[in-house]
Write an enzyme that holds these catalytic residues in place. Structure first.
Site, PDB file in Angstrom:
ATOM      1  N   PHE A 141       0.625  -1.288  -0.198  1.00 18.17           N
ATOM      2  CA  PHE A 141       0.085   0.001  -0.007  1.00 18.17           C
ATOM      3  C   PHE A 141       0.647   1.378   0.003  1.00 18.17           C
ATOM      4  O   PHE A 141       0.400   2.380  -0.437  1.00 18.17           O
ATOM      5  CB  PHE A 141      -0.932   0.068   1.375  1.00 18.17           C
ATOM      6  CG  PHE A 141      -0.173   0.508   2.454  1.00 18.17           C
ATOM      7  CD1 PHE A 141      -0.277   1.759   2.834  1.00 18.17           C
ATOM      8  CD2 PHE A 141       0.074  -0.484   3.403  1.00 18.17           C
ATOM      9  CE1 PHE A 141       0.342   2.129   3.911  1.00 18.17           C
ATOM     10  CE2 PHE A 141       1.063  -0.239   4.469  1.00 18.17           C
ATOM     11  CZ  PHE A 141       1.027   1.175   4.949  1.00 18.17           C
ATOM     12  N   LYS A 168      -1.074  -7.099  -9.265  1.00 16.65           N
ATOM     13  CA  LYS A 168      -2.138  -7.440  -8.016  1.00 16.65           C
ATOM     14  C   LYS A 168      -1.592  -6.125  -7.123  1.00 16.65           C
ATOM     15  O   LYS A 168      -0.816  -6.538  -6.308  1.00 16.65           O
ATOM     16  CB  LYS A 168      -1.902  -8.788  -7.512  1.00 16.65           C
ATOM     17  CG  LYS A 168      -3.140  -9.307  -6.936  1.00 16.65           C
ATOM     18  CD  LYS A 168      -3.648  -8.320  -5.684  1.00 16.65           C
ATOM     19  CE  LYS A 168      -3.087  -8.612  -4.567  1.00 16.65           C
ATOM     20  NZ  LYS A 168      -3.492  -7.481  -3.395  1.00 16.65           N
ATOM     21  N   GLU A 182      -4.827  -3.576  -1.730  1.00 17.88           N
ATOM     22  CA  GLU A 182      -6.453  -3.506  -1.838  1.00 17.88           C
ATOM     23  C   GLU A 182      -6.651  -2.285  -1.209  1.00 17.88           C
ATOM     24  O   GLU A 182      -7.848  -1.794  -1.080  1.00 17.88           O
ATOM     25  CB  GLU A 182      -7.159  -4.654  -1.199  1.00 17.88           C
ATOM     26  CG  GLU A 182      -6.869  -5.007   0.307  1.00 17.88           C
ATOM     27  CD  GLU A 182      -5.323  -5.651   0.266  1.00 17.88           C
ATOM     28  OE1 GLU A 182      -4.661  -5.736  -0.586  1.00 17.88           O
ATOM     29  OE2 GLU A 182      -5.251  -6.209   1.598  1.00 17.88           O
ATOM     30  N   SER A 189       5.303  -7.171   3.280  1.00 13.16           N
ATOM     31  CA  SER A 189       5.731  -7.578   4.763  1.00 13.16           C
ATOM     32  C   SER A 189       6.569  -8.940   4.609  1.00 13.16           C
ATOM     33  O   SER A 189       6.086  -9.677   3.529  1.00 13.16           O
ATOM     34  CB  SER A 189       4.782  -7.505   5.691  1.00 13.16           C
ATOM     35  OG  SER A 189       3.541  -8.421   4.980  1.00 13.16           O
ATOM     36  N   CYS A 248       9.365   1.972   3.604  1.00 13.56           N
ATOM     37  CA  CYS A 248      10.465   0.796   4.095  1.00 13.56           C
ATOM     38  C   CYS A 248      11.643   1.320   4.228  1.00 13.56           C
ATOM     39  O   CYS A 248      12.669   0.664   4.651  1.00 13.56           O
ATOM     40  CB  CYS A 248      10.476  -0.333   2.957  1.00 13.56           C
ATOM     41  SG  CYS A 248      10.909   0.409   1.366  1.00 13.56           S
ATOM     42  N   GLU A 275       9.115  -4.470  12.867  1.00 15.41           N
ATOM     43  CA  GLU A 275       8.860  -3.350  12.169  1.00 15.41           C
ATOM     44  C   GLU A 275       7.661  -2.656  12.851  1.00 15.41           C
ATOM     45  O   GLU A 275       6.408  -3.311  12.718  1.00 15.41           O
ATOM     46  CB  GLU A 275       8.383  -3.527  10.661  1.00 15.41           C
ATOM     47  CG  GLU A 275       8.416  -2.319   9.847  1.00 15.41           C
ATOM     48  CD  GLU A 275       8.189  -2.804   8.436  1.00 15.41           C
ATOM     49  OE1 GLU A 275       7.522  -3.796   8.222  1.00 15.41           O
ATOM     50  OE2 GLU A 275       8.680  -2.211   7.343  1.00 15.41           O
TER      51      GLU A 275
HETATM   52  P1  NAD Z   1       1.430  -6.736   2.929  1.00 16.89           P
HETATM   53  O1  NAD Z   1       2.285  -7.708   2.990  1.00 16.89           O
HETATM   54  O2  NAD Z   1       0.405  -6.669   3.883  1.00 16.89           O
HETATM   55  O3  NAD Z   1       0.693  -6.637   1.504  1.00 16.89           O
HETATM   56  C1  NAD Z   1       1.643  -6.606   0.243  1.00 16.89           C
HETATM   57  C2  NAD Z   1       0.853  -7.387  -0.846  1.00 16.89           C
HETATM   58  O4  NAD Z   1       0.619  -8.749  -0.285  1.00 16.89           O
HETATM   59  C3  NAD Z   1      -0.842  -6.688  -1.165  1.00 16.89           C
HETATM   60  O5  NAD Z   1      -0.844  -6.961  -2.380  1.00 16.89           O
HETATM   61  C4  NAD Z   1      -1.586  -7.706  -0.158  1.00 16.89           C
HETATM   62  O6  NAD Z   1      -2.790  -7.794  -0.707  1.00 16.89           O
HETATM   63  C5  NAD Z   1      -1.104  -9.179  -0.634  1.00 16.89           C
HETATM   64  N1  NAD Z   1      -1.224  -9.924   0.522  1.00 16.89           N
HETATM   65  C6  NAD Z   1      -1.634  -9.615   1.798  1.00 16.89           C
HETATM   66  N2  NAD Z   1      -1.746 -10.695   2.571  1.00 16.89           N
HETATM   67  C7  NAD Z   1      -1.398 -11.979   1.849  1.00 16.89           C
HETATM   68  C8  NAD Z   1      -1.418 -13.230   1.812  1.00 16.89           C
HETATM   69  N3  NAD Z   1      -1.768 -13.954   3.076  1.00 16.89           N
HETATM   70  N4  NAD Z   1      -1.037 -14.024   0.999  1.00 16.89           N
HETATM   71  C9  NAD Z   1      -0.665 -13.470  -0.447  1.00 16.89           C
HETATM   72  N5  NAD Z   1      -0.675 -12.260  -0.574  1.00 16.89           N
HETATM   73  C10 NAD Z   1      -0.971 -11.452   0.471  1.00 16.89           C
HETATM   74  O7  NAD Z   1       2.328  -5.211   3.197  1.00 16.89           O
HETATM   75  P2  NAD Z   1       1.744  -3.684   3.136  1.00 16.89           P
HETATM   76  O8  NAD Z   1       1.271  -3.729   4.418  1.00 16.89           O
HETATM   77  O9  NAD Z   1       0.619  -3.597   2.074  1.00 16.89           O
HETATM   78  O10 NAD Z   1       2.911  -2.899   3.011  1.00 16.89           O
HETATM   79  C11 NAD Z   1       3.953  -2.659   3.902  1.00 16.89           C
HETATM   80  C12 NAD Z   1       5.077  -3.529   3.939  1.00 16.89           C
HETATM   81  O11 NAD Z   1       5.948  -3.471   2.901  1.00 16.89           O
HETATM   82  C13 NAD Z   1       6.190  -3.295   5.216  1.00 16.89           C
HETATM   83  O12 NAD Z   1       6.458  -4.220   5.645  1.00 16.89           O
HETATM   84  C14 NAD Z   1       7.172  -2.659   4.342  1.00 16.89           C
HETATM   85  O13 NAD Z   1       8.341  -2.707   4.966  1.00 16.89           O
HETATM   86  C15 NAD Z   1       7.211  -3.431   3.033  1.00 16.89           C
HETATM   87  N6  NAD Z   1       7.751  -2.556   2.005  1.00 16.89           N
HETATM   88  C16 NAD Z   1       8.889  -3.135   1.399  1.00 16.89           C
HETATM   89  C17 NAD Z   1       9.743  -2.438   0.597  1.00 16.89           C
HETATM   90  C18 NAD Z   1      10.971  -3.035   0.130  1.00 16.89           C
HETATM   91  O14 NAD Z   1      11.418  -2.835  -0.926  1.00 16.89           O
HETATM   92  N7  NAD Z   1      11.671  -3.827   0.984  1.00 16.89           N
HETATM   93  C19 NAD Z   1       9.211  -1.426  -0.220  1.00 16.89           C
HETATM   94  C20 NAD Z   1       7.951  -0.888   0.425  1.00 16.89           C
HETATM   95  C21 NAD Z   1       6.988  -1.581   1.393  1.00 16.89           C
END
Ligand code: NAD
Length: 498
Positions: A150, A174, A177, A227, A282, A384
């Site tokens: 997000f 994808k 959401e 994450s 991040c 985090e």
């Molecule tokens: P998230 O892991 O909740 O969601 C990321 C994506 O995975 C979304 O599209 C979500 O719909 C999907 N998803 C969620 N649950 C799932 C499941 N059980 N199975 C499969 N797909 C699933 O992350 P978020 O809250 O949207 O974003 C924040 C996180 O992203 C933080 O941990 C941040 O550090 C990380 N991030 C990392 C970087 C990097 O480059 N390392 C960059 C930006 C954000």
């Protein structure tokens, strides 16, 4: 006005048919402002059909023509940047100038990808053996998919599809959401730029859609950002099925402050990198490591008033420092970590838990919070938090300061602030983290270098964008050729060029 997103398949928006939806909030008001459909496996299958159908012609399109589409796309995104920033900030909560930065950092990778005719060139060796020439070429992989978080709804999709499409792949995003409007609009603009239908598709959804992308053998490569537990899951499941996978995870970036640092500059940089975008980056700086108690005392004296006076405003504001968090559930999670840190013995220097913005009392706002005394062993330090919370973890000396980020489970970014070049150089060489800033608080590398952390911040071997991105989105083929004038005899011994 309430709106509803379906998917973007074969060049057009289509309604979702699953009957399952997610709420899209306006974090400033706390209200639900729209709905997003969650795709079924069959709907994801339709997007894969479209991408698979578009692949042969797109892969055969010469790189210069592919680059022209990207040039045009860049132009259209620039013209639409205010609209994109408004939709992005209204769903994410980041302030408008920061939302424009989100689009701009994505465009920088599109600019890089416009150089694809040069980037995708192969290598050639003439006369590698008698009458033998060898050349290599980088061919697209096929259908690629990107699963995005997000917190950068413009930048991260563009990092992924910009390079993938430039290389001749077709693509499915994808998105998160929580803020899907921006990626949907980017797909529209890509079509308007002249990409054939099916080259870029968007499926909205949750785990069901992601699992469909993992399981379908026609998807050849997966790029994930989010994450760490989910990154790990996607990496393992994708690799098990023989796909190429890169999966980037969470972070806990440290800023080391040596006693000789320019403290005025440290504090200016730190408040921006710790609290900008409400800490939901991040590459934010959620941990500062002053070296020595004198440095810590000066830092706290200077930092406290700055954290207390952060300008917190609605996401559409041009002159606030930060806006609300993305959802009420996320705000509750961040608050829980602050309570946990206090329970672990950390001293609460500035408490942002009860902040309410006048006129927007139902918005997902949280004030800046400053805690002292974080250490290894504290769960609130190990994990985090992803909010406007800055923890001070003191170090006695340089070696302890190198050890803290090096031994942490995450290894995305780290920064050191000092006037001592030798110390900075030694730190950059020794620290066990993927991206390092020297007097730079958020060391996100520029587009033609490459982005990626270490340890639990990244699963896989290849980084995003830059030459590494081109390597990830292509496979190499090497041709050894001979054009003999005479019929050759048989050879039973392995040929050598000697
Ligand atoms: P998230 O892991 O909740 O969601 C990321 C994506 O995975 C979304 O599209 C979500 O719909 C999907 N998803 C969620 N649950 C799932 C499941 N059980 N199975 C499969 N797909 C699933 O992350 P978020 O809250 O949207 O974003 C924040 C996180 O992203 C933080 O941990 C941040 O550090 C990380 N991030 C990392 C970087 C990097 O480059 N390392 C960059 C930006 C954000």
């Amino acid at each position: 006005m309430a709106y509803e997103h379906g998917h973007f398949i074969s060049g057009k928006r289509v309604s979702g048919g699953s009957g399952r939806f997610g709420d899209i909030y306006n974090p400033t008001t706390g209200e639900v402002q729209g709905k997003v459909a969650f795709a079924t496996k069959a709907e994801v299958g339709k997007a894969i059909d479209a991408a698979e159908k578009a692949f042969p012609a797109w892969a055969a399109t010469n790189p210069q023509r592919r680059a022209r589409v990207l040039f045009k796309f860049k132009d259209l995104v620039e013209k639409d940047i205010d609209n994109l920033a408004r939709m992005l900030s209204s769903e994410h909560g980041k302030i408008l100038p920061d939302a424009r930065g989100d689009v701009q950092r994505g465009l920088e990778v599109i600019e890089f990808a416009c150089g694809i005719p040069h980037l995708q060139k192969g290598e050639y060796t003439e006369s590698a053996g008698a009458g033998i020439d060898v050349y290599s070429m980088r061919q697209p992989i096929g259908v690629g998919a990107g699963i995005t978080p997000f917190n950068f709804p413009a930048m991260i999709p563009m990092w992924m599809f910009g390079v993938a499409i430039a290389c001749g792949n077709t693509f499915i995003i994808k998105p998160s959401e929580k803020d899907p409007s921006t990626p949907m609009r980017l797909a529209e603009l890509m079509m308007a730029a002249g990409a054939p239908e099916g080259v870029l598709n968007v499926v909205n959804g949750d785990k069901e859609a992601v699992d469909a992308l993992i399981e379908d053998p026609r998807v050849k490569a997966l790029s994930f950002v989010g994450s760490s537990d989910i990154a790990n899951y996607i990496y393992a499941e994708g690799c098990k099925r023989g796909k190429r996978v890169q999966a980037f995870g969470g972070a806990k970036n440290h800023m080391i402050v040596l006693p000789d640092a320019d403290m005025e500059n440290v504090v200016n940089q730190l408040v921006g990198s710790a609290f900008g975008s409400a800490g939901e980056r991040c590459m934010a700086t959620p941990v500062v490591v002053p070296v020595g108690d004198d440095t810590a005392a000066t830092l706290i004296d200077m930092l406290r008033p700055r954290v207390e006076s952060l300008r917190i405003g609605p996401s559409f504001s041009e002159d606030s420092d930060l806006g609300p968090l993305v959802t009420g559930a996320h705000r509750a999670r961040v608050k829980k970590y602050i309570d946990m840190a206090i329970g672990e013995g950390q001293e609460l220097i500035v408490d942002g838990r009860d902040f309410r913005l006048q006129g927007y009392e139902n918005g997902f706002f949280l004030g800046g919070t400053l805690l002292d005394g974080a250490k290894p062993g504290h769960t609130s330090y190990h994990e985090e938090i992803f909010g406007p919370v800055l923890q001070i973890a003191r170090a006695k000396n340089f070696d302890e300061a190198v050890a803290l980020p090096s031994n942490h489970q995450y290894g995305n970014g780290v920064a050191i602030f000092t006037r001592n070049g030798a110390a900075a150089r030694e730190f950059a060489q020794r620290v066990n983290v993927g991206m390092v800033g020297v007097n730079v608080p958020i060391p996100v590398p520029i587009a033609y270098h490459t982005f990626g952390g270490w340890k639990r911040s990244s699963f896989g071997d290849t980084n995003q964008h830059g030459p590494e991105g081109v390597r990830f989105w292509t496979k190499i083929k090497t041709v050894t050729q001979r054009w003999p004038e005479d019929v050759q005899g048989s050879e039973f011994v392995i040929p050598t060029m000697g």
